[in-house]
Design a protein around this motif. Sequence first.
Motif, PDB file in Angstrom:
ATOM      1  N   PRO A 123       0.826  -1.212   0.000  1.00 32.40           N
ATOM      2  CA  PRO A 123       0.000   0.000   0.000  1.00 32.40           C
ATOM      3  C   PRO A 123       0.857   1.257   0.000  1.00 32.40           C
ATOM      4  O   PRO A 123       1.202   1.782   1.046  1.00 32.40           O
ATOM      5  CB  PRO A 123      -0.790  -0.124   1.309  1.00 32.40           C
ATOM      6  N   ASP A 127      -3.679   2.945  -7.516  1.00 31.91           N
ATOM      7  CA  ASP A 127      -3.589   2.275  -8.810  1.00 31.91           C
ATOM      8  C   ASP A 127      -3.531   3.291  -9.939  1.00 31.91           C
ATOM      9  O   ASP A 127      -2.919   3.050 -10.976  1.00 31.91           O
ATOM     10  CB  ASP A 127      -4.811   1.369  -9.017  1.00 31.91           C
ATOM     11  N   LEU A 142       4.102  -5.067  -9.915  1.00 35.46           N
ATOM     12  CA  LEU A 142       3.456  -4.897  -8.618  1.00 35.46           C
ATOM     13  C   LEU A 142       3.772  -6.094  -7.733  1.00 35.46           C
ATOM     14  O   LEU A 142       3.756  -7.228  -8.200  1.00 35.46           O
ATOM     15  CB  LEU A 142       1.941  -4.786  -8.790  1.00 35.46           C
ATOM     16  N   ARG A 145       0.331  -6.638  -3.937  1.00 35.89           N
ATOM     17  CA  ARG A 145      -0.729  -5.671  -4.249  1.00 35.89           C
ATOM     18  C   ARG A 145      -1.798  -6.341  -5.077  1.00 35.89           C
ATOM     19  O   ARG A 145      -1.508  -7.274  -5.814  1.00 35.89           O
ATOM     20  CB  ARG A 145      -0.164  -4.534  -5.095  1.00 35.89           C
ATOM     21  N   SER A 153       2.553  -8.687 -11.986  1.00 40.32           N
ATOM     22  CA  SER A 153       2.424  -8.723 -10.529  1.00 40.32           C
ATOM     23  C   SER A 153       2.975 -10.016  -9.963  1.00 40.32           C
ATOM     24  O   SER A 153       3.022 -11.041 -10.631  1.00 40.32           O
ATOM     25  CB  SER A 153       0.963  -8.557 -10.115  1.00 40.32           C
ATOM     26  N   ASN A 155       2.601 -12.138  -6.251  1.00 45.75           N
ATOM     27  CA  ASN A 155       1.946 -12.159  -4.953  1.00 45.75           C
ATOM     28  C   ASN A 155       2.157 -13.493  -4.267  1.00 45.75           C
ATOM     29  O   ASN A 155       2.535 -14.475  -4.910  1.00 45.75           O
ATOM     30  CB  ASN A 155       0.449 -11.897  -5.108  1.00 45.75           C
ATOM     31  N   THR A 186      -7.523  -4.582   1.838  1.00 45.36           N
ATOM     32  CA  THR A 186      -6.780  -4.942   0.637  1.00 45.36           C
ATOM     33  C   THR A 186      -7.253  -6.289   0.151  1.00 45.36           C
ATOM     34  O   THR A 186      -7.878  -7.053   0.887  1.00 45.36           O
ATOM     35  CB  THR A 186      -5.256  -5.035   0.904  1.00 45.36           C
TER      36      THR A 186
END
Lengths: 336, 336
Positions: A123, A127, A142, A145, A153, A155, A186
């Motif tokens: 955070p 965006d 990213l 996120r 991204s 994750n 989130t």
Amino acid sequence: MATTIRDVAHRAGVSIATVSRALRDATSVTPETRARVTQAAADLEYVPSQLGRQLAQGRHAANGIVFPDLSGPYYAEVVLGYESVAAQLDRSVLILSTHGRRDADTLVTGLAARCDGLVVLGPTVDDEVVHRLNRRGTPIVLVARTPLVDVDSVNAENNASGTLLGEHLVAAGARTILFVGDPEATADVAERFAAISAAAERDGASVTVEPVSDFSEEAGVHAARQALARRRTTKSLPDAFACANDELALGLMLGLRDAGLRVPEDAIVSGWDDVMAARYAGLTTVRQPMRDLGVHAAQLLDQLINRTRETPVHEVLPTELIVRQSTTPTAGGTTR
Amino acid sequence: MATTIRDVAHRAGVSIATVSRALRDATSVTPETRARVTQAAADLEYVPSQLGRQLAQGRHAANGIVFPDLSGPYYAEVVLGYESVAAQLDRSVLILSTHGRRDADTLVTGLAARCDGLVVLGPTVDDEVVHRLNRRGTPIVLVARTPLVDVDSVNAENNASGTLLGEHLVAAGARTILFVGDPEATADVAERFAAISAAAERDGASVTVEPVSDFSEEAGVHAARQALARRRTTKSLPDAFACANDELALGLMLGLRDAGLRVPEDAIVSGWDDVMAARYAGLTTVRQPMRDLGVHAAQLLDQLINRTRETPVHEVLPTELIVRQSTTPTAGGTTR
DNA sequence: CCGGTTTCTGTAACCGGTTACATCACCGTG
DNA sequence: CACGGTGATGTAACCGGTTACAGAAACCGG
């Protein structure tokens, strides 16, 4: 200022082009001239200006990384993983911490102008900013996120471990579980909550939510007080607390113990992240491959910068449930 | 590639010099032309190339920082403090972690070529490298390192807190103290050891040394085993363990407890640094103003870069003794 | 011994800004 | 009305490298 390529050229009796070539290409230069240039450069203690080089090559040879903070081990580990790969690729790493800065947008935009691509972690900015930079052509990855369709991204997995955790809590005797953390905050937390509660409810437990949005220790202490206060009216305390991250969980445990309650005998507690303190507090949690997140991000970013790949990639790395004393009443002993 | 200052100049119908001025100086340009340039820049979504700007100005507008690792909270906090000041001064921060890299020298030299000055943190490279860069004119500030006469440095106080700690240990009942850590390793540790042992011996305790040079948790566990093994022959265990840092102390506590010993009842333990886990482990330790170290370093470095100051400065920031359960047998309870 | 390659090196045009200096228009003043 | 002064803008040189292109020298086979 310092000695330039022209000084070296003059001393070696060659042109600057030859110096430039001699110091980089092994090829396309006679061994003799090469030796002469090398000698001249050594004599003058010549260090090529990176500024000139970068401008000529049109690249910064640097990557940026934006994170909220480095205080917890979480982001620090990601940064380390990222840096290790970047260094291998002979790129510098520019950092930017946004914690408590209102002008984060400006700072990130400024950072983007100083590197060939960047990683945005957690955070930090909206965006909208990411989209703007992406449209402008800045390579972006990213991490930790909510993914955006057209941006790379990386994750950590939430679903599988969340499910395991939910099942584990019920197996440890939980009937009423309080999820501490705001699932709306989130996407990560939303996933964790969904997985935990689905598994727990499937196994017959009930799950309620304490929507805490500040994921700090203090917030955890506060959440404990809230629950204790409610006990006066409802005459009951949840028998398990599933927290959105470790810091909340650690704070919560402090809060419960201050009130004379024992963990795990009177209530079991789980966190998420596996920070170092979790081990010492005996906290059951989910370990994320933090360093790997950084490593993968760096690799993806490199592909973007070198235009090796066109279509966006969304990676999800596996996580691991770590069971400790805070959820194992049978194993004996208050947390050591 | 992107739009350049010449595109903007052309669109606004002025020269590139005027564009350059209009976009930076509020003065020395008519409000009308200024408006016209601004408009043109906006139309073209012009973002000045930092590369061109940096080359023209002959500065990177970036600071470097070299540290061993970010895993512990120690260096991470320093980096954060550093970054916050650098950002205020409108400078980027380049990071370099040397942990486990044999070519640290090369990397640091490379980093130095990419920024206007750098901070060298802890055990990363030899003094020789620092001297070389310093001679070459690179502004440098050392942090958490043995100071060198002609290079700026910022360090945390060891003496006063070490003395307090030594006295505290004896007051808590210690008669035989084992210092865990190698006083030869770094000047910091040497100072801590000297202060602790001087105070303790003055108060009638005896101090011996376990020369551990790897300051990790595992090393702490190992040190505990060593001490326990020796007990078999000497029939006695030190009643206090003063560790060179928290990680050693935390590991040591684990090791002692695994052997069924209680802290603080059977032996008291102290660390140094006050990492987050220390709180949860109830570890007595010395807190360093880590963030301030970074802040001060950034300020000193800025003075060097701007040539505001000539003579080297050596700062020493105060520390604080934090007493917790690991050294207070009377306060009751094994660490909660 | 000659023409054609190949190999090495130099010239000069970039990269994209900043800034010293020249220029020019316009101002007020004697 | 002529003139010195002032302020806005343009010209062009720079910052320190890289690299396209051209030219020269060395080498080759016929």
